[in-house]
Design a protein around this motif. Structure first.
Motif, PDB file in Angstrom:
ATOM      1  N   ASP A   1       0.810  -1.217   0.000  1.00 34.27           N
ATOM      2  CA  ASP A   1       0.000   0.000   0.000  1.00 34.27           C
ATOM      3  C   ASP A   1       0.845   1.269   0.000  1.00 34.27           C
ATOM      4  OD1 ASP A   1      -2.135  -1.685   0.105  1.00 34.27           O
ATOM      5  OD2 ASP A   1      -2.689  -1.266   2.181  1.00 34.27           O
ATOM      6  N   ILE A   2       2.105   1.147   0.398  1.00 36.43           N
ATOM      7  CA  ILE A   2       2.965   2.327   0.461  1.00 36.43           C
ATOM      8  C   ILE A   2       3.151   2.939  -0.921  1.00 36.43           C
ATOM      9  CG2 ILE A   2       5.189   1.186   0.110  1.00 36.43           C
ATOM     10  CD1 ILE A   2       4.406   3.920   2.735  1.00 36.43           C
ATOM     11  N   ARG A   3       2.987   2.132  -1.974  1.00 33.94           N
ATOM     12  CA  ARG A   3       3.147   2.654  -3.336  1.00 33.94           C
ATOM     13  C   ARG A   3       2.041   3.638  -3.700  1.00 33.94           C
ATOM     14  NH1 ARG A   3       6.870   0.106  -6.621  1.00 33.94           N
ATOM     15  NH2 ARG A   3       8.453  -0.848  -5.290  1.00 33.94           N
ATOM     16  N   ASN A   4       0.950   3.622  -2.937  1.00 37.65           N
ATOM     17  CA  ASN A   4      -0.162   4.539  -3.210  1.00 37.65           C
ATOM     18  C   ASN A   4      -0.055   5.829  -2.407  1.00 37.65           C
ATOM     19  OD1 ASN A   4      -1.374   2.588  -4.916  1.00 37.65           O
ATOM     20  ND2 ASN A   4      -2.303   1.580  -3.147  1.00 37.65           N
ATOM     21  N   TYR A   5       0.920   5.905  -1.503  1.00 37.44           N
ATOM     22  CA  TYR A   5       1.087   7.106  -0.686  1.00 37.44           C
ATOM     23  C   TYR A   5       1.691   8.226  -1.533  1.00 37.44           C
ATOM     24  CZ  TYR A   5       0.109   4.932   3.873  1.00 37.44           C
ATOM     25  OH  TYR A   5      -0.498   4.338   4.945  1.00 37.44           O
TER      26      TYR A   5
ATOM     27  N   LYS B   1       8.322   6.561  -6.158  1.00 34.42           N
ATOM     28  CA  LYS B   1       7.854   6.365  -7.523  1.00 34.42           C
ATOM     29  C   LYS B   1       8.989   5.846  -8.393  1.00 34.42           C
ATOM     30  CE  LYS B   1       3.796   8.263  -6.704  1.00 34.42           C
ATOM     31  NZ  LYS B   1       2.533   7.457  -6.702  1.00 34.42           N
ATOM     32  N   GLU B   2       8.634   5.090  -9.424  1.00 29.72           N
ATOM     33  CA  GLU B   2       9.634   4.636 -10.373  1.00 29.72           C
ATOM     34  C   GLU B   2      10.151   5.822 -11.172  1.00 29.72           C
ATOM     35  OE1 GLU B   2       8.520   1.405 -12.825  1.00 29.72           O
ATOM     36  OE2 GLU B   2       7.990   0.083 -11.161  1.00 29.72           O
ATOM     37  N   ASN B   3      11.460   5.816 -11.368  1.00 30.33           N
ATOM     38  CA  ASN B   3      12.106   6.910 -12.091  1.00 30.33           C
ATOM     39  C   ASN B   3      13.093   6.287 -13.071  1.00 30.33           C
ATOM     40  OD1 ASN B   3      13.150   9.378 -12.901  1.00 30.33           O
ATOM     41  ND2 ASN B   3      14.460   9.609 -11.084  1.00 30.33           N
ATOM     42  N   GLY B   4      12.546   5.739 -14.167  1.00 29.60           N
ATOM     43  CA  GLY B   4      13.373   4.994 -15.106  1.00 29.60           C
ATOM     44  C   GLY B   4      13.817   3.693 -14.449  1.00 29.60           C
TER      45      GLY B   4
ATOM     46  N   LYS C   1      10.407  10.906  -1.826  1.00 28.22           N
ATOM     47  CA  LYS C   1      10.152  12.181  -1.168  1.00 28.22           C
ATOM     48  C   LYS C   1       9.559  11.920   0.210  1.00 28.22           C
ATOM     49  CE  LYS C   1       9.241  14.641  -5.524  1.00 28.22           C
ATOM     50  NZ  LYS C   1       8.251  15.443  -6.290  1.00 28.22           N
ATOM     51  N   MET C   2      10.028  12.690   1.208  1.00 25.21           N
ATOM     52  CA  MET C   2       9.512  12.551   2.566  1.00 25.21           C
ATOM     53  C   MET C   2       9.297  13.930   3.164  1.00 25.21           C
ATOM     54  SD  MET C   2      12.067   9.626   4.062  1.00 25.21           S
ATOM     55  CE  MET C   2      12.892   8.466   2.950  1.00 25.21           C
ATOM     56  N   ASP C   3       8.162  14.102   3.810  1.00 24.92           N
ATOM     57  CA  ASP C   3       7.879  15.353   4.520  1.00 24.92           C
ATOM     58  C   ASP C   3       8.361  15.176   5.961  1.00 24.92           C
ATOM     59  OD1 ASP C   3       6.811  17.571   5.820  1.00 24.92           O
ATOM     60  OD2 ASP C   3       5.016  17.594   4.565  1.00 24.92           O
ATOM     61  N   ILE C   4       9.401  15.913   6.339  1.00 21.98           N
ATOM     62  CA  ILE C   4       9.988  15.708   7.669  1.00 21.98           C
ATOM     63  C   ILE C   4       9.087  16.233   8.782  1.00 21.98           C
ATOM     64  CG2 ILE C   4      12.309  15.799   6.689  1.00 21.98           C
ATOM     65  CD1 ILE C   4      12.641  18.574   7.993  1.00 21.98           C
TER      66      ILE C   4
END
Length: 512
Positions: free
Chosen positions: A128-132, A142-145, A151-154
């Motif tokens: 489910d983390i892939r939907n965050y 996210k896949e990037n090539g 990305k994380m909001d601290i």
């Protein structure tokens, strides 16, 4: 002058209030905080035992950069510069090998926002983390090539995934599947989210250890069913709840299976199941294979469940069964003889008189009868059995019997030991006997006791059906897919009644 000073004083007050409000609602977490938690992580400490050294640092000259260095066992060092934009910390080129760094960093940010160490791990490992998204949940991957961008909001507390319905599927036990397919012994162990497990395959016993964080729930139970399916088959997994419905039953033992809650664990397993409640299941392989794994045996091949036998003894119809024929050769009449008539005779203790046994239907069951109270008989001949009606002149009748929990008997190829099947078959037997009337109608008799007052004489319009696949001789089409060469006799020497029958035949041969 006083007005000007007053305006200036008000401006200063407003500015001060603005500064105060900004400080009150601005993000309080910093990269220095994150780096400190990261470096003091027990995960970072534990990886030192494997030769990996992780460390995080900040630089006053680059206040928006968090550097994480990773040194591997070969002392090759890599440095990753995470950039902070507002409260969003990101890195664009993460590989599969660098996922552990991401896990430690995300857990550190989670601790800064109030979580206990490791509390986010299950969520980070969940699909489910892939939907965050970083905007909604504060974390994004996210896949990037050929890479991943993270990305994380601290400043945001990432919500935990609901794992109440999570369980291990059969696909996760891929190593055990390969072990069993190779016919070898071995084990598979591991952790997945809140579950930990070890599966052991051996010649005599298979063992399942299943642990769940804090307590055993339906997640552990469903995971156990998945493991049973892999170790045996879907039928065994489907049947298990009828024997052991849930963990509230505690420690139990029944045929072939032992269940232990909170078993004693050795040092290796204690580490694997740290923080989990554990159940241990031990399976007797001989029992389980006899009960569920049909492919290991030859002989009768019907599926579990309901089965209907159609026996046509009308007119001159009769059936002849060779002593060494098989059920798969003989169809319905073979099944009737082997799995119903033999057990009925054995249970009755009846003696065989003049090489003949008589059968009747009483209260919906086939029973041993006598010459005057029967609807058919089994006659022992030189090399075969004959089943024939004892009421050929009666009005054509269809009598029905129902036998529940019928157990079949099979032979393992190359062995003489009898292996009972434990499936419960619900068998309906329709026996037609007598002769046609002018209008072709047949009467039905579901509680027949031939020759006494219980016989019912109600005529119906139901037509008698002839079973074309089981007429006369034992040459009917097979019900299974085994070759004749592989089949084993099922009619000679099976139970006490068969031994008596053959003995009678042999005695007759000596006197000829």
């Amino acid at each position: 002058m006083k007005v000007r000073n007053t305006i200036m004083a008000l401006s200063v007050a407003v500015l001060a209030a603005g500064i105060f409000q900004t400080n009150a609602f601005a993000a309080e977490h910093t990269l220095e905080e994150v780096a400190e938690v990261f470096n003091n992580s027990s995960t970072v400490e534990s990886y030192k035992d494997y030769g990996y050294i992780y460390s995080a640092s900040t630089d006053e000259y680059e206040p928006d950069v968090l550097r994480i260095s990773v040194t591997d066992p070969e002392e090759y060092a890599s440095v990753f510069s995470w950039e902070l934009d507002g409260s969003i910390l990101s890195y664009e080129h993460i590989t599969d090998e660098q996922v552990m760094m991401v896990m430690i960093l995300a857990d550190s940010i989670g601790q800064v926002n109030g979580y206990e160490e490791g509390e986010l791990n299950d969520t980070l490992n969940s699909p489910d983390i892939r939907n965050y998204t970083v905007e909604n949940e504060g974390f994004e991957i996210k896949e990037n090539g050929t890479y991943y961008s993270v990305k994380m909001d601290i400043d945001k507390k990432v919500p935990l995934v609901d794992l109440s319905d999570y369980y291990l599927t059969p696909e996760e036990f891929d190593i055990m599947t390969e072990i069993l397919e190779n016919g070898s012994s071995g084990n598979q162990m591991g952790k997945s989210l809140k579950m930990a497990y070890q599966l052991i395959a051996d010649e005599d016993e298979n063992v399942i250890y299943m642990g769940e964080k804090n307590e055993l729930t339906q997640s552990a139970y469903q995971s156990v069913l998945s493991a049973i399916e892999v170790m045996y088959n879907k039928e065994a997994a489907k049947d298990f709840p009828s024997l052991y419905s849930d963990f509230s039953m505690g420690n139990v033992w029944f045929n072939g299976v032992e269940v232990e809650i909170d078993p004693e664990l050795d040092a290796d397993l204690a580490g694997l199941f740290d923080g989990a409640q554990v159940v241990k299941l031990t399976f007797d392989n001989e029992y389980m294979k006899d009960k569920y794994m049909r492919m290991d045996y030859i002989g009768e091949t019907i599926e579990y469940g309901d089965k209907t036998l159609t026996i046509d003894l009308t007119g001159d119809n009769s059936y002849n069964l060779g002593f060494f024929a098989s059920v798969s050769e003989s169809g319905d009449i073979g099944f009737l003889y082997k799995y119903i008539l033999e057990p009925v005779v054995e249970a009755s203790g009846a003696e065989i008189v003049d090489d003949t046994i008589y059968f009747n239907i009483v209260d919906g069951k086939i029973v041993v009868g006598d010459k005057d109270n029967s609807i058919f008989k089994l006659v022992i001949k030189e090399t075969e059995f004959e089943i024939v009606s004892t009421q050929p002149e009666a009005v054509k009748t269809i009598a029905t019997a129902k036998h529940e929990n019928v157990k079949t008997t099979e032979y393992q190829e190359g062995k003489s030991d009898v292996h009972e099947r434990y499936g419960n078959y619900q068998v309906t037997v329709n026996i037609a006997y007598g002769k046609e009337t002018e209008d072709g109608a047949a009467k039905t008799d579901n509680q027949n006791t031939a020759g006494n007052d219980k016989t019912q004489n109600t005529n119906t319009d139901q037509q008698a059906k002839t079973n074309d696949t089981t007429q006369k001789a034992a040459g009917a089409p097979k019900t299974g897919d085994m070759s004749t060469a592989a089949e084993v006799s099922v009619f000679a020497g099976l139970l006490a009644v068969s031994v008596v029958m053959i003995a009678v035949v042999e005695e007759k041969k000596k006197t000829v």
